[in-house]
Design an enzyme around this catalytic site. Sequence first.
Site, PDB file in Angstrom:
ATOM      1  N   ILE A  16      -1.677 -14.000  -6.221  1.00  0.00           N
ATOM      2  CA  ILE A  16      -0.295 -14.259  -5.779  1.00  0.00           C
ATOM      3  C   ILE A  16       0.141 -15.706  -6.061  1.00  0.00           C
ATOM      4  CG2 ILE A  16      -0.884 -14.919  -3.382  1.00  0.00           C
ATOM      5  CD1 ILE A  16       1.597 -13.250  -2.508  1.00  0.00           C
ATOM      6  N   ALA A  28      -5.068 -11.033 -10.188  1.00  0.00           N
ATOM      7  CA  ALA A  28      -6.017 -12.150 -10.245  1.00  0.00           C
ATOM      8  C   ALA A  28      -6.979 -11.975 -11.421  1.00  0.00           C
ATOM      9  CB  ALA A  28      -6.805 -12.235  -8.945  1.00  0.00           C
ATOM     10  N   SER A  37      -3.537  -6.201 -20.780  1.00  0.00           N
ATOM     11  CA  SER A  37      -2.963  -7.255 -21.620  1.00  0.00           C
ATOM     12  C   SER A  37      -2.885  -6.814 -23.077  1.00  0.00           C
ATOM     13  CB  SER A  37      -3.870  -8.480 -21.527  1.00  0.00           C
ATOM     14  OG  SER A  37      -3.648  -9.340 -22.614  1.00  0.00           O
ATOM     15  N   GLU A  47      -3.747  -8.586 -25.342  1.00  0.00           N
ATOM     16  CA  GLU A  47      -4.983  -9.110 -25.952  1.00  0.00           C
ATOM     17  C   GLU A  47      -5.986  -7.980 -26.198  1.00  0.00           C
ATOM     18  OE1 GLU A  47      -6.422 -12.338 -26.907  1.00  0.00           O
ATOM     19  OE2 GLU A  47      -4.281 -12.596 -27.175  1.00  0.00           O
ATOM     20  N   TYR A  99     -12.184 -12.603 -23.007  1.00  0.00           N
ATOM     21  CA  TYR A  99     -11.071 -12.224 -22.125  1.00  0.00           C
ATOM     22  C   TYR A  99     -10.565 -10.816 -22.492  1.00  0.00           C
ATOM     23  CZ  TYR A  99      -6.315 -11.906 -20.363  1.00  0.00           C
ATOM     24  OH  TYR A  99      -5.163 -11.448 -19.761  1.00  0.00           O
TER      25      TYR A  99
END
Length: 336
Positions: free
Chosen positions: A10, A84, A128, A130, A152
């Site tokens: 958040i 997160a 994502s 990605e 990632y």
Amino acid sequence: MKKTALITGITGQDGSYLAEYLLELGYEVHGLVRRVALEQPEQRLSRLQGCLDRIHLHPASLDSYASVFHIFTKQQFDECYHLAAQSFVAESFADGFSTMATNINGTHYVLAALRELQPKCRFYFAGSSEMFGKVRETPQRETTPFHPRSPYGVSKVAGFYLALNYREAYDIPCSNGILFNHESPRRGFEFVTRKITDGVARIKLGLASELRLGNLEAKRDWGHARDYVQAMHLMLQQPEADDYVVATGETHSVREFCELAFGEVGLDYRDWVRKNDAVYRPAEVDLLIGDATKARKILQWEPTVNFVGLVREMVRADVESLTSQHHEQPVALSGR
Ligand code: G4F
């Protein structure tokens, strides 16, 4: 009945916009934060300034299943937005292990706690673009195969399939957003867009004399984070959980971003940008452009800010913020 939502991450760009949006919609908003954030509110909760007194923060660590589980024993949630993550691609090359631990195990802990305690809670996973990495087709859509190019990206593919597996195996309503790059004046300084707009403002104000960047030819589909959090919310309002690409459908190079951003204050980027070999990545994602037809059709979602509007807003915000810190007089932009 007032809905209750939990947002992990958040304190970040997306988390803060999402919290504000859900509050506007009348939600009770809860956030999972690291304990250190509560101890250093000025630095770590700065993006939540506008809504801090209207949200509920719970200290927990995504490294600890027990601490995540504990939050779900204290409070019932209708929706859980799992944002997160260690989200900086370059850092994932430097420390792949901690990126994997946070992004994969952290996601698994939230899903496992939901399964155990609140299986009806709708779950959003921040996938994502990605994940497409070395793209197999252009534009990329929900059916495009994944080929991640960084630890990632690999961690996000794992998170995507974890969410999908909890949907198929345990009937948990998990949706995956496949969000293309999304930026704003709240973007962290490590990402290229904010590095550029902050650099432009510093150069314009005489606080820096150059901007050192890596690959200027990489192309990204850049939208505004405020638009993208609305797509997250819309996903969790659908009768069936599903996966959606969220993108503008426009692609631009880092070089074009520089050209526009420097142009906004009347400068030519070629006079100020220098090459920094150290920030080139071992494996690059050369071109991303998303096809958000499914989100437009089913979610009725549309982006409202285009590339030019995004760059302008970010440059102006950085010039304004640095001016108020360093100058008494406002600085004239290019006059546009
Ligand atoms: O701004 P970036 O670091 O974003 P990247 O790698 O595209 O990832 C962002 O978007 C993803 C969505 O597709 C998110 F999942 C992810 O969490 C993150 O938000 O880099 C953009 C491009 C890269 O090609 C990079 O090589 O800019 C190039 N670049 C050139 N010079 C640079 C720099 N990137 C950074 N961060 N710093 C530079 O100096």
